[in-house]
Design a protein around this motif. Sequence first.
Motif, mmCIF file in Angstrom:
data_model
loop_
_atom_site.group_PDB
_atom_site.id
_atom_site.type_symbol
_atom_site.label_atom_id
_atom_site.label_comp_id
_atom_site.label_asym_id
_atom_site.label_seq_id
_atom_site.Cartn_x
_atom_site.Cartn_y
_atom_site.Cartn_z
ATOM 1 N N SER A 51 8.403 -0.495 -16.075
ATOM 2 C CA SER A 51 7.818 -0.295 -14.843
ATOM 3 C C SER A 51 6.863 0.993 -15.033
ATOM 4 O O SER A 51 7.075 1.957 -15.766
ATOM 5 C CB SER A 51 8.715 -0.020 -13.778
ATOM 6 O OG SER A 51 9.663 -1.004 -13.309
ATOM 7 N N TRP A 87 1.186 -6.210 -11.707
ATOM 8 C CA TRP A 87 1.876 -6.864 -12.803
ATOM 9 C C TRP A 87 0.779 -7.017 -13.787
ATOM 10 O O TRP A 87 -0.062 -7.936 -13.722
ATOM 11 C CB TRP A 87 2.469 -7.977 -12.192
ATOM 12 C CG TRP A 87 3.219 -8.961 -13.081
ATOM 13 C CD1 TRP A 87 3.291 -8.512 -14.534
ATOM 14 C CD2 TRP A 87 3.985 -10.169 -12.792
ATOM 15 N NE1 TRP A 87 4.212 -9.634 -15.168
ATOM 16 C CE2 TRP A 87 4.653 -10.508 -13.839
ATOM 17 C CE3 TRP A 87 4.121 -10.970 -11.748
ATOM 18 C CZ2 TRP A 87 5.217 -11.793 -14.239
ATOM 19 C CZ3 TRP A 87 4.916 -11.933 -11.750
ATOM 20 C CH2 TRP A 87 5.275 -12.284 -13.256
ATOM 21 N N ARG A 101 4.604 -2.447 -11.107
ATOM 22 C CA ARG A 101 5.028 -1.435 -10.289
ATOM 23 C C ARG A 101 6.497 -1.762 -9.613
ATOM 24 O O ARG A 101 6.887 -2.940 -9.820
ATOM 25 C CB ARG A 101 4.012 -1.661 -8.924
ATOM 26 C CG ARG A 101 2.806 -0.946 -9.259
ATOM 27 C CD ARG A 101 1.835 -0.617 -8.090
ATOM 28 N NE ARG A 101 1.781 -1.861 -7.385
ATOM 29 C CZ ARG A 101 2.444 -1.893 -6.092
ATOM 30 N NH1 ARG A 101 3.113 -0.943 -5.537
ATOM 31 N NH2 ARG A 101 2.126 -2.936 -5.492
ATOM 32 N N PRO A 102 7.353 -0.934 -9.619
ATOM 33 C CA PRO A 102 8.608 -1.092 -9.136
ATOM 34 C C PRO A 102 9.055 -2.110 -8.205
ATOM 35 O O PRO A 102 9.981 -3.048 -8.566
ATOM 36 C CB PRO A 102 9.112 0.408 -8.683
ATOM 37 C CG PRO A 102 8.205 1.455 -9.464
ATOM 38 C CD PRO A 102 7.031 0.506 -9.472
ATOM 39 N N ARG A 105 8.335 -5.449 -9.556
ATOM 40 C CA ARG A 105 9.318 -5.937 -10.752
ATOM 41 C C ARG A 105 10.641 -6.309 -9.648
ATOM 42 O O ARG A 105 11.230 -7.564 -9.947
ATOM 43 C CB ARG A 105 9.596 -4.711 -11.405
ATOM 44 C CG ARG A 105 10.638 -5.013 -12.443
ATOM 45 C CD ARG A 105 10.883 -3.871 -13.246
ATOM 46 N NE ARG A 105 12.004 -4.120 -14.221
ATOM 47 C CZ ARG A 105 12.251 -3.428 -15.333
ATOM 48 N NH1 ARG A 105 11.598 -2.372 -15.371
ATOM 49 N NH2 ARG A 105 13.268 -3.586 -16.132
#
Length: 124
Positions: A51, A87, A101-102, A105
Motif C-alpha cells: 500500500s 491500484w 491506496r489503503p 486494497r
Amino acid sequence: MAPVLPPDDKHAGEDLEALIMGVLEDDKAEDILSIDLRGKSSVTDFMMIASGRSHRHVGAIADHVLRKLKESGAGKARAEGLETADWVLIDAGDVVLHIFRPEVRSFYNLERMWSVEPPQGADR
C-alpha cells in the motif's frame, strides 16, 4: 546501481522478489505482503501486495519499481493503472506486484482471495 539479475536462473523469481521488496521498503510502502505461488499457479512465482498512502505515493513507488527492474535487466515489466494510481499492477513475469491506496486494497481484499492473513493494519 541496481544489481543485474542473471538470465534464466532457477532462483530468478526469488531474486526479483528480493529486488522489488528492497524498493518497496526504501520507498516506505506499507503493509507489504509477498505470497509464494510456486507450485500453486502457472501464472507467476510470487504475488506481492503493498500500500501507498496516496495517489502520489502509489505512483512514485510504481515508477521506482519499474526503474529498478529496468536497471537490473528485468525491464520487460508491464504496468497498468499508473494514470489514476489507485491500484497499480506491475507484471514482471516471475513476480506480479499490486500497489494500492489503503481503501482500494481493503475493498478488493486480494489477501482473502488467496487465503492469506493480511498484515497488521492493512484493513484500515
